[in-house]
Design a protein around this motif. Structure first.
Motif, PDB file in Angstrom:
ATOM      1  N   GLU B 277       0.827  -1.199   0.000  1.00 28.67           N
ATOM      2  CA  GLU B 277       0.000   0.000   0.000  1.00 28.67           C
ATOM      3  C   GLU B 277       0.868   1.259   0.000  1.00 28.67           C
ATOM      4  O   GLU B 277       1.548   1.554   0.979  1.00 28.67           O
ATOM      5  N   LEU B 278       0.863   1.983  -1.079  1.00 31.25           N
ATOM      6  CA  LEU B 278       1.585   3.256  -1.159  1.00 31.25           C
ATOM      7  C   LEU B 278       0.595   4.309  -1.623  1.00 31.25           C
ATOM      8  O   LEU B 278      -0.149   4.070  -2.581  1.00 31.25           O
ATOM      9  N   THR B 279       0.579   5.466  -0.983  1.00 31.32           N
ATOM     10  CA  THR B 279      -0.369   6.482  -1.425  1.00 31.32           C
ATOM     11  C   THR B 279       0.289   7.621  -2.203  1.00 31.32           C
ATOM     12  O   THR B 279      -0.373   8.294  -2.980  1.00 31.32           O
ATOM     13  N   ASP B 280       1.584   7.826  -1.964  1.00 32.55           N
ATOM     14  CA  ASP B 280       2.230   8.921  -2.701  1.00 32.55           C
ATOM     15  C   ASP B 280       3.729   8.676  -2.835  1.00 32.55           C
ATOM     16  O   ASP B 280       4.251   7.637  -2.400  1.00 32.55           O
ATOM     17  N   LEU B 281       4.404   9.642  -3.447  1.00 30.25           N
ATOM     18  CA  LEU B 281       5.839   9.514  -3.698  1.00 30.25           C
ATOM     19  C   LEU B 281       6.640   9.354  -2.413  1.00 30.25           C
ATOM     20  O   LEU B 281       7.669   8.674  -2.399  1.00 30.25           O
ATOM     21  N   ARG B 282       6.154   9.994  -1.314  1.00 29.75           N
ATOM     22  CA  ARG B 282       6.878   9.887  -0.051  1.00 29.75           C
ATOM     23  C   ARG B 282       6.871   8.435   0.424  1.00 29.75           C
ATOM     24  O   ARG B 282       7.886   7.907   0.849  1.00 29.75           O
ATOM     25  N   ASP B 283       5.684   7.794   0.315  1.00 25.46           N
ATOM     26  CA  ASP B 283       5.597   6.368   0.654  1.00 25.46           C
ATOM     27  C   ASP B 283       6.553   5.546  -0.207  1.00 25.46           C
ATOM     28  O   ASP B 283       7.207   4.616   0.279  1.00 25.46           O
ATOM     29  N   LEU B 284       6.617   5.897  -1.484  1.00 20.93           N
ATOM     30  CA  LEU B 284       7.486   5.154  -2.405  1.00 20.93           C
ATOM     31  C   LEU B 284       8.939   5.301  -1.980  1.00 20.93           C
ATOM     32  O   LEU B 284       9.699   4.321  -1.960  1.00 20.93           O
ATOM     33  N   ALA B 285       9.317   6.532  -1.601  1.00 16.89           N
ATOM     34  CA  ALA B 285      10.692   6.785  -1.163  1.00 16.89           C
ATOM     35  C   ALA B 285      11.029   5.937   0.071  1.00 16.89           C
ATOM     36  O   ALA B 285      12.123   5.366   0.164  1.00 16.89           O
ATOM     37  N   VAL B 286      10.078   5.839   1.001  1.00 23.99           N
ATOM     38  CA  VAL B 286      10.301   5.042   2.217  1.00 23.99           C
ATOM     39  C   VAL B 286      10.480   3.572   1.831  1.00 23.99           C
ATOM     40  O   VAL B 286      11.380   2.888   2.321  1.00 23.99           O
ATOM     41  N   ALA B 287       9.623   3.089   0.931  1.00 24.81           N
ATOM     42  CA  ALA B 287       9.701   1.682   0.502  1.00 24.81           C
ATOM     43  C   ALA B 287      11.033   1.392  -0.193  1.00 24.81           C
ATOM     44  O   ALA B 287      11.633   0.330   0.010  1.00 24.81           O
ATOM     45  N   VAL B 288      11.505   2.355  -0.996  1.00 23.14           N
ATOM     46  CA  VAL B 288      12.798   2.185  -1.667  1.00 23.14           C
ATOM     47  C   VAL B 288      13.912   2.149  -0.623  1.00 23.14           C
ATOM     48  O   VAL B 288      14.822   1.317  -0.687  1.00 23.14           O
ATOM     49  N   ASP B 289      13.813   3.021   0.393  1.00 23.33           N
ATOM     50  CA  ASP B 289      14.840   3.082   1.437  1.00 23.33           C
ATOM     51  C   ASP B 289      14.928   1.782   2.229  1.00 23.33           C
ATOM     52  O   ASP B 289      16.009   1.356   2.622  1.00 23.33           O
ATOM     53  N   GLY B 326      11.360  14.263 -13.595  1.00 19.79           N
ATOM     54  CA  GLY B 326      10.249  13.961 -12.697  1.00 19.79           C
ATOM     55  C   GLY B 326      10.802  13.498 -11.361  1.00 19.79           C
ATOM     56  O   GLY B 326      11.855  12.875 -11.293  1.00 19.79           O
ATOM     57  N   GLU B 327      10.071  13.788 -10.279  1.00 18.32           N
ATOM     58  CA  GLU B 327      10.578  13.473  -8.935  1.00 18.32           C
ATOM     59  C   GLU B 327      10.905  12.000  -8.761  1.00 18.32           C
ATOM     60  O   GLU B 327      11.832  11.628  -8.038  1.00 18.32           O
ATOM     61  N   VAL B 328      10.138  11.124  -9.428  1.00 18.02           N
ATOM     62  CA  VAL B 328      10.326   9.697  -9.220  1.00 18.02           C
ATOM     63  C   VAL B 328      11.723   9.258  -9.671  1.00 18.02           C
ATOM     64  O   VAL B 328      12.274   8.287  -9.138  1.00 18.02           O
ATOM     65  N   ALA B 329      12.324   9.999 -10.607  1.00 13.72           N
ATOM     66  CA  ALA B 329      13.681   9.666 -11.046  1.00 13.72           C
ATOM     67  C   ALA B 329      14.674   9.836  -9.900  1.00 13.72           C
ATOM     68  O   ALA B 329      15.703   9.164  -9.852  1.00 13.72           O
ATOM     69  N   HIS B 330      14.351  10.735  -8.959  1.00 17.91           N
ATOM     70  CA  HIS B 330      15.236  10.961  -7.816  1.00 17.91           C
ATOM     71  C   HIS B 330      14.886  10.046  -6.653  1.00 17.91           C
ATOM     72  O   HIS B 330      15.758   9.552  -5.941  1.00 17.91           O
ATOM     73  N   VAL B 331      13.608   9.812  -6.502  1.00 18.42           N
ATOM     74  CA  VAL B 331      13.131   8.957  -5.407  1.00 18.42           C
ATOM     75  C   VAL B 331      13.527   7.503  -5.666  1.00 18.42           C
ATOM     76  O   VAL B 331      13.836   6.762  -4.739  1.00 18.42           O
TER      77      VAL B 331
END
Lengths: 402, 402
Positions: B277-289, B326-331
């Motif tokens: 469950e991810l709702t936004d880019l911040r969640d995605l960044a946490v999951a990547v971390d 796009g931000e996702v390239a950095h996240v």
């Protein structure tokens, strides 16, 4: 008129004639951006000095009524241009004068893969043309040469594309430069055919994506009126775009390149796999004529794949036309029709009339040689990426000054 | 020096400064193609008349040894340029002076989808900046505006792309033209960001393919140093290239467009489908971390698909760089890594170092506004396809005359 202004105007008129062939005074005035009066004055001076001659009138081509207008051109005797196209099985040669008239042309077949033999054949063919037509190559201005396969320029010593079976030798450029003592311009012949297609349009160079289905599959791009060379000289390689990631291995080493599906040998092989024995294009033409349903299905599948690859390219480039060349486009119109239908679907999200998908017909076998000539006539303005930095700077300042 | 020659030289120097910002005399001489002596003479005359000023030295940026060289620029007071970028959720505004210095910038968020509201917010933001920075817009030269979604130009009454949820109204251009009384240039903001990326390179405009992964997926092309507009203004639509012919239906009506796979909402949805469950880019960044293996697998798959689409485009265009924005390239750097690996495979048949795949980092959120400014500074020379026919004719004659 101030002498310097006059000279600038004269140079622009000469450049327009060099690029455009024979033009009427009105066409010239429009292209160069001068008033009819000024243009007539400039033209009179150039005619008086013999730099320009009246070649004919536009009676044959003009659409409106009224008196036919004279067409001016550079003095044909002022220079000749040699176009050479090394195809897979023969070399074509065309000689044009400064008014863009083809004054001699011919072809010589070869089976041998050796470039020494090919170059020898081409030079012999030129000799025979010269003897037959009584040409004097003292006025030869430049030589343009088309070669099969990717061509990265002479700086890399010819084509470094080792997997390509017609890899161009570094000595090609020098063989012609030594022989004729003129500048020699070498490029991929499919790219040059794209340029020939683009400049043959009545409204001048048209933005297009050109693909040629032949023994291999190649392509070329004209963007904003310029032939695109690419950062390393490898633009337009449509044949090696992946069309089926899990497909058969291509000679380049990848899987499922467009060439493994849409080249003539690939089409014939697919027909054979489905039980229809075809050995060459003539067999294919016969099968199409008798409406063989298996062959038609194969051609539709190939057209769909081609349409997808062209659609992706058109989505990125937004060209005016998509041109399908190679004999198979004429032998099997259903292939081009299907490619056009698939391309329409692929461009669904673009709310305009999609690019026209057209067959490259007019230039036929001579496309490469005519493209080589077009490249010479048009020099850098049609060769985006070929221009030196100074030319770009000059271009910039001129445009900004508008 | 002849007066007319001098004036031509002066115009070219001014154009180079308009396009390039602050430059040293050597840089200017190289760009304009004049000798150092002639250039110094021209520069002295322009400095005397106040058209050009010394802004600083190249001490900070120069690589060699020796005395730092003065850098010249157009008098900053000679004009201001306004760049506006209407993003999906906010409008960015940047004001630059004639030396390309950003003298004011700001942003205002919006939720409302109405263009009337957005335009009002943008004009209010400009007013506040003007008041706060004490700007005088008497010197405003031009306004550049970036908008989301395909933009076909004002001739069509704004964007005719009905399916696009941010369809641009025809009144946008006029609202700014009426307010500021200057030329207004409108284009797709992703395309303008591509231009900003290209011109921000130290060696001047670089040929590139730019893709931005955001709420949607857009792109832009710079070919032979020029932003490509396309025949109908729809170039660079990478988001609607078919990446999976049998995939899910896109908002544009087709199936399996790149946007249905690689946009931020699509990536989040795929993660959710696999139980994360991810709702936004911040969640995605946490999951990547935390190195979530499911999320990493999704990002690799998206990267592979992106690499295939970019690979096909690069095969056709042969650019220097492929830029992922796009931000996702950095996240999610793994996405860009995988796209780079797939692109290397796709370009296997091209025997050179493949284009560098780089993240669009430096320009961040302001890419569109800076791109709009870049478009104004560079005018037609960077806008292939935007130029009027006369400009092309001028360009041609100048190059042929070399």
């Amino acid at each position: 008129m101030h002498a310097m202004v006059r000279r600038t105007h004269e140079e622009r008129v000469l450049a327009a004639l060099r690029a455009g062939g024979a033009l009427s005074r009105s066409e010239l005035a429009r292209r160069v951006g001068l008033s009819r009066t000024t243009l007539s004055e400039i033209a009179a001076s150039l005619l008086r000095r013999g730099a320009v001659v009246v070649v004919d009138t536009d009676a044959a081509t003009r659409s409106g009524s009224g008196r036919p207008a004279e067409r001016l051109a550079l003095d044909p005797a002022a220079g000749q241009f040699l176009g050479v196209d090394f195809g897979h099985r023969r070399v074509h040669v065309a000689v044009a004068d400064a008014s863009h008239e083809i004054i001699a042309s011919g072809a010589a077949p070869y089976d041998d893969e050796s470039w020494t033999t090919r170059i020898g054949l081409a030079l012999g063919l030129v000799d025979r043309l010269v003897a037959r037509e009584g040409l004097h190559f003292g006025a030869l201005q430049a030589v343009g040469i088309g070669v099969p396969g990717p061509y990265a320029g002479d700086s890399s010593g010819g084509s470094p594309v080792a997997w390509h079976r017609h890899a161009t030798p570094g000595g090609l450029h020098d063989a012609f430069a030594d022989r004729f003592g003129t500048p020699v311009f070498v490029d991929n012949n499919t790219r040059l055919a794209a340029l020939a297609e683009a400049v043959s349009r009545p409204d001048g160079p048209t933005d297009l994506i050109y693909v040629r289905l032949s023994d291999g599959v190649g392509g070329g791009l004209v963007v904003a009126g310029s032939l695109v060379r690419g950062a390393r000289g490898f633009s337009g390689e449509l044949g090696h775009v992946t069309a089926d990631p899990g497909g058969v291995t291509c000679r380049c080493g990848k899987r499922g390149c467009l060439e493994t599906i849409a080249s003539v040998p690939a089409i014939l092989a697919t027909c054979r796999d489905r039980g229809v024995e075809l050995t060459d294009l003539r067999d294919l033409a016969v099968a199409v004529d008798r409406a063989d349903p298996v062959v038609e299905a194969v051609l539709r599948e190939v057209g769909t794949t081609l349409g997808r690859v062209l659609g992706a390219a058109a989505m990125v480039l937004d060209p005016v036309d998509v041109v399908v060349g190679g004999e198979v486009a004429h032998v099997a119109p259903v292939l081009v029709e299907q490619a056009a239908a698939t391309l329409r679907y692929e461009l669904h999200s673009v709310p305009t009339d999609t690019p026209r998908v057209v067959r490259a017909s007019r230039l036929g076998d001579h496309g490469g040689a005519l493209g080589a000539l077009a490249a010479l006539f048009h020099e850098s303005p049609l060769l985006a990426g070929y221009a030196a930095p100074e030319a770009v700077a000059g271009h910039q300042s001129r445009r900004s000054a508008r």
